[in-house]
Design a protein around this motif. Structure first.
Motif, mmCIF file in Angstrom:
data_model
loop_
_atom_site.group_PDB
_atom_site.id
_atom_site.type_symbol
_atom_site.label_atom_id
_atom_site.label_comp_id
_atom_site.label_asym_id
_atom_site.label_seq_id
_atom_site.Cartn_x
_atom_site.Cartn_y
_atom_site.Cartn_z
ATOM 1 N N PHE A 169 -9.426 -1.228 12.117
ATOM 2 C CA PHE A 169 -9.203 0.096 11.310
ATOM 3 C C PHE A 169 -8.028 0.558 11.614
ATOM 4 C CE2 PHE A 169 -13.637 -0.643 11.007
ATOM 5 C CZ PHE A 169 -13.992 -0.689 9.805
ATOM 6 N N THR A 170 -6.917 0.401 10.745
ATOM 7 C CA THR A 170 -5.672 0.915 11.270
ATOM 8 C C THR A 170 -5.476 2.507 11.382
ATOM 9 O OG1 THR A 170 -4.550 -1.105 10.938
ATOM 10 C CG2 THR A 170 -3.068 0.804 10.929
ATOM 11 N N VAL A 171 -4.982 3.181 12.210
ATOM 12 C CA VAL A 171 -4.824 4.692 12.130
ATOM 13 C C VAL A 171 -3.526 5.033 12.581
ATOM 14 C CG1 VAL A 171 -7.149 5.220 12.461
ATOM 15 C CG2 VAL A 171 -5.714 4.702 14.526
ATOM 16 N N GLU A 172 -2.936 6.160 12.172
ATOM 17 C CA GLU A 172 -1.625 6.687 12.705
ATOM 18 C C GLU A 172 -1.929 7.874 13.625
ATOM 19 O OE1 GLU A 172 1.463 7.369 9.879
ATOM 20 O OE2 GLU A 172 0.959 5.615 8.697
ATOM 21 N N GLN A 173 -1.182 7.756 14.746
ATOM 22 C CA GLN A 173 -1.271 8.694 15.890
ATOM 23 C C GLN A 173 -1.078 10.283 15.333
ATOM 24 O OE1 GLN A 173 1.033 8.257 19.124
ATOM 25 N NE2 GLN A 173 -0.360 8.861 20.594
ATOM 26 N N GLY A 174 -2.137 10.877 15.582
ATOM 27 C CA GLY A 174 -2.052 12.461 15.139
ATOM 28 C C GLY A 174 -2.890 12.719 13.837
ATOM 29 N N LYS A 175 -3.263 11.694 13.097
ATOM 30 C CA LYS A 175 -3.835 11.851 11.855
ATOM 31 C C LYS A 175 -5.410 11.826 11.973
ATOM 32 C CE LYS A 175 0.126 10.600 8.947
ATOM 33 N NZ LYS A 175 0.622 9.621 7.895
ATOM 34 N N THR A 176 -6.109 12.355 11.076
ATOM 35 C CA THR A 176 -7.490 12.296 11.151
ATOM 36 C C THR A 176 -8.071 11.543 9.601
ATOM 37 O OG1 THR A 176 -7.681 14.562 11.986
ATOM 38 C CG2 THR A 176 -9.593 13.812 10.807
ATOM 39 N N TYR B 68 -24.127 8.506 7.260
ATOM 40 C CA TYR B 68 -23.390 9.730 7.983
ATOM 41 C C TYR B 68 -21.826 9.505 7.538
ATOM 42 C CZ TYR B 68 -27.379 10.642 10.567
ATOM 43 O OH TYR B 68 -28.869 10.851 11.172
ATOM 44 N N SER B 69 -21.125 10.727 7.502
ATOM 45 C CA SER B 69 -19.610 10.768 7.351
ATOM 46 C C SER B 69 -19.154 11.447 8.582
ATOM 47 C CB SER B 69 -19.282 11.497 6.116
ATOM 48 O OG SER B 69 -19.326 10.479 4.936
ATOM 49 N N VAL B 70 -18.389 10.899 9.377
ATOM 50 C CA VAL B 70 -17.728 11.523 10.494
ATOM 51 C C VAL B 70 -16.197 11.509 10.228
ATOM 52 C CG1 VAL B 70 -19.493 10.887 11.941
ATOM 53 C CG2 VAL B 70 -17.517 9.362 11.828
ATOM 54 N N LEU B 71 -15.458 12.539 10.898
ATOM 55 C CA LEU B 71 -13.931 12.407 11.012
ATOM 56 C C LEU B 71 -13.410 11.925 12.490
ATOM 57 C CD1 LEU B 71 -13.106 15.825 9.388
ATOM 58 C CD2 LEU B 71 -13.238 13.402 8.242
ATOM 59 N N VAL B 72 -12.556 11.255 12.366
ATOM 60 C CA VAL B 72 -12.094 10.886 13.812
ATOM 61 C C VAL B 72 -10.533 11.201 13.859
ATOM 62 C CG1 VAL B 72 -11.895 8.792 15.410
ATOM 63 C CG2 VAL B 72 -14.058 8.855 14.331
ATOM 64 N N THR B 73 -10.043 11.694 14.767
ATOM 65 C CA THR B 73 -8.739 12.019 14.983
ATOM 66 C C THR B 73 -8.171 10.952 15.949
ATOM 67 O OG1 THR B 73 -9.034 14.449 14.428
ATOM 68 C CG2 THR B 73 -7.081 13.580 15.621
ATOM 69 N N ALA B 74 -6.704 10.442 15.568
ATOM 70 C CA ALA B 74 -6.035 9.509 16.461
ATOM 71 C C ALA B 74 -5.408 10.211 17.471
ATOM 72 C CB ALA B 74 -5.356 8.487 15.638
ATOM 73 N N ASP B 75 -5.889 10.798 18.651
ATOM 74 C CA ASP B 75 -5.358 11.629 19.424
ATOM 75 C C ASP B 75 -5.120 11.192 20.894
ATOM 76 O OD1 ASP B 75 -8.044 11.827 19.959
ATOM 77 O OD2 ASP B 75 -8.371 13.889 19.728
ATOM 78 N N PRO C 203 -7.921 17.100 3.610
ATOM 79 C CA PRO C 203 -8.124 15.832 3.065
ATOM 80 C C PRO C 203 -7.896 14.649 4.258
ATOM 81 C CG PRO C 203 -6.868 16.665 1.561
ATOM 82 C CD PRO C 203 -7.181 17.761 2.632
ATOM 83 N N PRO C 204 -8.502 13.688 4.576
ATOM 84 C CA PRO C 204 -8.294 12.696 5.651
ATOM 85 C C PRO C 204 -6.986 11.841 5.187
ATOM 86 C CG PRO C 204 -10.133 12.078 4.433
ATOM 87 C CD PRO C 204 -10.040 13.092 3.877
#
Length: 544
Positions: A206-213, A262-269, A158-159
């Motif tokens: 779009f807000t993301v947290e480091q290390g999460k997808t 389309y659906s894509v997964l992006v990891t905040a790495d 789950p993202p």
């Protein structure tokens, strides 16, 4: 609007109690009430007349779970007729809810219509849009998300969050002005910009947290151009295309043509900064680019440098990328059985249909055509005329199965087909622009695409094992794309260009999938709330 609500509730209750639509009692219901209005919008800094849904541009997102029943009551507060259609939502046995003029009478100004949809056996990323005239150029679109039921696993963790990104080219002119250009026999000018979720450059974050997808559901809701998507400093892992889980290939940029999702997964790495999400027009000169911001919650600064550049105008990159998208045969679909259990490549096709787009000038005006036929709407929706057996509205077989390469002509074109046939369709593009094709009510297997002219020898290169199952496909310049499609959904279904100017000027037709059976297992009857117009005005909605 408030005075209409009691009438709506009583009408809806009567509708649900008396409807002949067969649904399972255990499947949940979700209710929506939408008010469609004109309103001022400024997406590119210029005041325009936009189409708002409950005051929103874009419209509200539909969130659902497979097999849900959706009751969407649409009040048309515009000064002109209106219809909504559901891009990729397969109304099984129920083309009455498709929301295009060939199947539905428009909702008159000041009136309402209640769509009753069941997202039966579907998952994935889709969108809805206004289908009449050039309304799509004014807004009225929104995301449509269908989740798996909890008991059916998704082939990725789950993202951390699930974001929708609706992107498309945009014109500063009002939709009425664009319609007048087309009605005058001219093509549209080059777009003025690209919007992301209804806003111009850096209008979204779009807000993301480091290390999460994170999951991004990307749809091209534009009018005329393919798009390319890039996440600065990040890669995208493709996981789903229009309801099909895919092999999880990684891309640094992704082409999304008109009408595709389309659906894509992006990891905040990456280091904690802000990064550009760049969206550019594809195969155009000049190239238009818009941006959004991928914002790390612990960001130490603004994006560094310019937005990442996209691919060149050559098509080889895009063609190879499209062919690299494969079905994940080990993943579950909306049902508990594996998606790959349907061995589409082992079934003999019963008919080959070749469709060639063209751009004829007819009666001194620019038109677009399929197999030389440029579609013109009838005075009565085709599905309704077919149901009431009203003669003179259309003729089955009014478009040939193969290109004629002759002069273009105007016709209300309907192709006949038999329920449960298994067909091959080859889209042939002899022009120098990318085409994008959509078939309402269906998903299909994209078995092959290549440059040059298609022939029977081309079948030797088909992917008959794990091609992706989708509802919208591109055809590159001077190229062809072939699909296999089971005709398992009775009804009158729109086959159209997703380039909306071409669709409006005739690059579309209707596929009448017919069975003599009158069983509810094959097709639902006309809804009791169906709007009737044209030559069907004043008739009863109950079967005669």
């Amino acid at each position: 609007m408030a005075s209409n609500i009691p009438i709506f509730l009583s009408s809806l209750l009567l509708l649900l109690l008396s409807s002949t639509l067969t649904v399972h009692a255990e499947d949940p219901y979700r209710f929506f009430t939408w008010n469609i209005t004109f309103g001022d919008i400024y997406p590119l800094g210029v005041k325009q007349q936009g189409i708002l849904i409950n005051g929103q541009f874009p419209g509200p997102q539909i969130e659902s779970v497979t097999n849900d029943n959706l009751i969407i009551n649409v009040f048309n507060s515009l000064t002109e007729p209106f219809l909504l259609s559901w891009n990729g939502i397969q109304q099984r046995r129920n083309s009455w809810q498709d929301g295009v003029y060939g199947t539905n009478c428009p909702i008159p100004p000041g009136k309402n219509f209640t769509y009753i949809l069941q997202v039966k056996d579907q998952i994935g990323s889709y969108f809805y849009f206004p289908s009449l005239g050039m309304h799509k150029a004014a807004g009225g679109f929104g995301g449509f998300k269908i989740l798996s039921r909890p008991m059916i696993p998704v082939p990725f963790p789950p993202p951390a969050a699930d974001y929708t990104l609706l992107a498309g080219d945009w014109f500063k002119a009002n939709h009425t002005d664009l319609k007048a250009i087309l009605d005058g026999g001219n093509d549209l000018p080059f777009p003025d910009g690209v919007l992301i979720n209804g806003r111009g450059p850096n209008g979204n974050s779009f807000t993301v947290e480091q290390g999460k997808t994170y999951r991004f559901r990307i749809s091209n809701v534009g009018l005329t151009t393919c798009l390319n998507i890039r996440f600065q400093g990040h890669t995208m892992k493709l996981v789903e295309v229009e309801g099909s889980h895919t092999l999880q290939s990684t891309y640094s940029s992704l082409d999304v043509c008109m009408g595709q999702s389309y659906s894509v997964l992006v990891t905040a790495d990456q280091p904690p900064l802000d990064y550009y999400i760049a969206v550019s027009t594809r195969f155009t000169n000049p190239v238009l680019t818009s941006t959004a911001i991928l914002h790390y919650s612990n960001s130490a600064g603004s994006p560094v440098g310019s937005p990442p550049g996209g691919p060149t105008v050559e098509i080889d990159f895009s063609l190879n990328q499209a062919r690299s998208i494969r079905w994940n045969l080990t993943a579950s679909g909306p049902r508990p059985n594996p998606q790959g259990s349907y061995h589409y490549g082992l079934i003999n096709t019963t008919r080959t249909i070749r469709l060639a787009n063209s751009a004829p000038v007819i009666n001194g005006k620019q038109r677009y055509a399929v197999n030389s036929v440029s579609f013109i709407p009838a005075d009565t929706p085709l599905k309704i005329a077919d149901y009431y057996q009203i003669s003179g509205v259309f003729s089955v077989g009014s478009i040939p199965d193969n290109p004629t390469f002759g002069g273009g002509y105007l016709q209300t074109s309907v192709m006949g087909a038999n329920y449960r046939d298994y067909i091959e369709i080859v889209f042939e593009n002899y022009e120098t622009t990318v085409q994008s094709w959509h078939i309402d009510g269906y998903s299909f297997f994209t078995v092959g695409m290549d440059g040059g002219q298609w022939s029977s020898e081309s079948r030797k290169g088909y992917n008959l094992r794990d091609t992706v199952n989708r509802c919208t496909v591109q055809v590159y310049p001077k190229s062809w794309t072939a699909i296999y499609m089971p005709l398992d959904n009775v009804g009158m279904w729109n086959v159209r260009s997703e380039n909306w100017a071409r669709q409006y000027l005739g690059q579309q037709f209707y596929l009448r999938v017919y069975t003599p059976s009158t069983s509810l297992r094959d097709e639902y009857p006309i809804p009791k709330n169906a709007l009737l117009c044209g030559r069907a005005a004043g008739r009863r909605t109950r079967p005669l």
